[in-house]
Design a protein around this motif. Structure first.
Motif, mmCIF file in Angstrom:
data_model
loop_
_atom_site.group_PDB
_atom_site.id
_atom_site.type_symbol
_atom_site.label_atom_id
_atom_site.label_comp_id
_atom_site.label_asym_id
_atom_site.label_seq_id
_atom_site.Cartn_x
_atom_site.Cartn_y
_atom_site.Cartn_z
ATOM 1 N N HIS A 84 89.662 55.556 46.285
ATOM 2 C CA HIS A 84 91.074 55.274 46.024
ATOM 3 C C HIS A 84 91.234 54.036 45.154
ATOM 4 C CE1 HIS A 84 95.366 55.605 46.639
ATOM 5 N NE2 HIS A 84 95.409 54.307 46.910
ATOM 6 N N LEU A 85 90.367 53.050 45.341
ATOM 7 C CA LEU A 85 90.407 51.855 44.486
ATOM 8 C C LEU A 85 90.225 52.249 43.026
ATOM 9 C CD1 LEU A 85 90.433 48.806 43.978
ATOM 10 C CD2 LEU A 85 87.978 48.772 44.510
ATOM 11 N N ALA A 86 89.330 53.188 42.774
ATOM 12 C CA ALA A 86 89.109 53.654 41.404
ATOM 13 C C ALA A 86 90.386 54.268 40.828
ATOM 14 C CB ALA A 86 87.968 54.671 41.376
ATOM 15 N N VAL A 87 91.141 54.992 41.657
ATOM 16 C CA VAL A 87 92.405 55.583 41.214
ATOM 17 C C VAL A 87 93.428 54.489 40.904
ATOM 18 C CG1 VAL A 87 94.344 57.065 41.884
ATOM 19 C CG2 VAL A 87 92.008 57.697 42.522
ATOM 20 N N VAL A 88 93.503 53.474 41.773
ATOM 21 C CA VAL A 88 94.453 52.369 41.580
ATOM 22 C C VAL A 88 94.127 51.598 40.298
ATOM 23 C CG1 VAL A 88 95.294 50.185 42.542
ATOM 24 C CG2 VAL A 88 94.930 52.155 44.046
ATOM 25 N N LEU A 89 92.855 51.320 40.069
ATOM 26 C CA LEU A 89 92.449 50.609 38.857
ATOM 27 C C LEU A 89 92.766 51.433 37.613
ATOM 28 C CD1 LEU A 89 88.994 49.193 40.039
ATOM 29 C CD2 LEU A 89 91.078 47.870 39.594
ATOM 30 N N SER A 144 95.361 40.565 44.310
ATOM 31 C CA SER A 144 94.536 39.878 45.310
ATOM 32 C C SER A 144 93.096 40.370 45.250
ATOM 33 C CB SER A 144 95.113 40.107 46.717
ATOM 34 O OG SER A 144 96.427 39.602 46.824
ATOM 35 N N LYS A 145 92.934 41.669 45.109
ATOM 36 C CA LYS A 145 91.590 42.255 45.017
ATOM 37 C C LYS A 145 90.869 41.761 43.764
ATOM 38 C CE LYS A 145 88.300 45.194 46.121
ATOM 39 N NZ LYS A 145 87.445 44.994 47.322
ATOM 40 N N ARG A 202 90.306 43.209 50.862
ATOM 41 C CA ARG A 202 91.108 44.379 51.219
ATOM 42 C C ARG A 202 91.354 45.268 50.008
ATOM 43 N NH1 ARG A 202 96.428 46.259 51.846
ATOM 44 N NH2 ARG A 202 97.445 44.366 51.070
ATOM 45 N N HIS A 203 91.216 46.567 50.199
ATOM 46 C CA HIS A 203 91.423 47.525 49.120
ATOM 47 C C HIS A 203 92.919 47.801 48.950
ATOM 48 C CE1 HIS A 203 87.153 48.060 49.565
ATOM 49 N NE2 HIS A 203 87.097 48.976 48.628
#
Length: 288
Positions: A58-63, A88-89, A95-96
């Motif tokens: 999901h982090l990859a999607v957010v980025l 923040s990340k 935190r993701h």
């Protein structure tokens, strides 16, 4: 001839034995329910590895969402920067993030195609969403908010049709005391423009205080996460040490007088709740 008629056999019925009292019925129901619950198959818990794998995915999607939306705005000369959990990340918190919070700052002249013409006014948040959606309808779409009576829609990013997605919140200066952020105040991290650390920290503190006072249950539940985010930011020694060398809250470009006063009161409230006065005292705040 003997009569073949027979009398029915009468068996006395013990009514007390046949009828359960209300208390007995309730007890029997309770026992049955417990038996059923024990026999139900328990939902298997995801392993730590699987959970981390899902978070990283999901982090990859957010980025990807952040890089795409900021790229669209940059191509049109519109300055923007992420804040919130994604910022923040990027600064180093563990935190993701679940979504993208984007501050869009526009000078009045930024959208004027011809200098000889009158400058166009800055686009509203709704107009910015439409601009992004029209530019890339394959990846962006709009959703209804929780409140069906609300007159706005929420922008979402998806990697593909029916693929993984995340929310993209568009905010403009003045909302939540956010400033008009000059391009030179923006930091680039992983090819994503990010707000200054001081703005991120004090906005996170504001988020915690707002959720403490919220009436909606789903908002109020976020206060613990906000408090933990503030704690993580305070633990980023490199950036905190840089703020210690400056009187960051008095930065008039980033913080209005009202926001500065509110922040000073929020620091006291946070210290009272979590007994973390040393960190804030280093930054020049009164804690009681």
């Amino acid at each position: 001839m003997a009569s073949t008629d027979t009398q029915p056999l009468l068996i006395p019925i013990n009514e007390k034995a046949e009828e359960l009292t209300l208390a007995e019925e309730e007890k029997a129901t309770e026992v049955t329910t417990k038996v059923i619950e024990k026999t139900k198959a328990k939902k298997p818990k995801r392993s730590r590895e699987l959970k981390l794998e899902a978070q990283n995915a999901h982090l990859a999607v957010v980025l990807e969402a952040a890089q795409t939306v900021t790229g669209i705005l940059k191509a049109r000369g519109i300055s923007c920067a992420v804040f919130g959990s994604l910022a923040s990340k990027l600064y180093g918190c563990t935190r993701h993030p679940k979504d993208v919070d984007l501050l869009v700052s526009q000078a009045d002249e930024a959208l004027a195609s011809d200098p000889s013409q009158d400058a166009k006014p800055p686009l509203t948040a709704a107009q910015l969403k439409t601009l992004i959606l029209d530019t890339d309808p394959r990846h962006f779409y709009l959703k209804m908010p929780r409140d069906p009576t609300a007159d706005y829609r929420i922008l979402w990013y998806r990697t593909s049709y029916l693929g993984p997605d995340c929310k993209v919140d568009i905010l403009t200066p003045g909302t939540l005391h956010l400033p008009h952020l000059k391009p030179e105040r923006v930091t680039l991290m992983d090819n994503i423009p990010v707000v200054p650390f001081s703005l991120l920290l004090y906005q996170k503190l504001q988020g915690w205080d707002d959720h403490c006072q919220a009436e909606e249950k789903y908002k109020k539940q976020k206060q613990q996460q906000d408090a933990a985010d503030v704690k993580r930011l305070l633990g980023l020694k490199l950036f905190i040490d840089a703020l210690v060398r400056t009187n960051s809250i008095d930065d008039a470009e980033l913080f209005s007088e009202e926001f500065r006063l509110l922040t000073k009161e929020r620091v006291k409230k946070y210290c009272q709740a979590f007994k973390r006065s040393d960190d804030w005292m280093r930054l020049g705040f009164e804690t009681s």
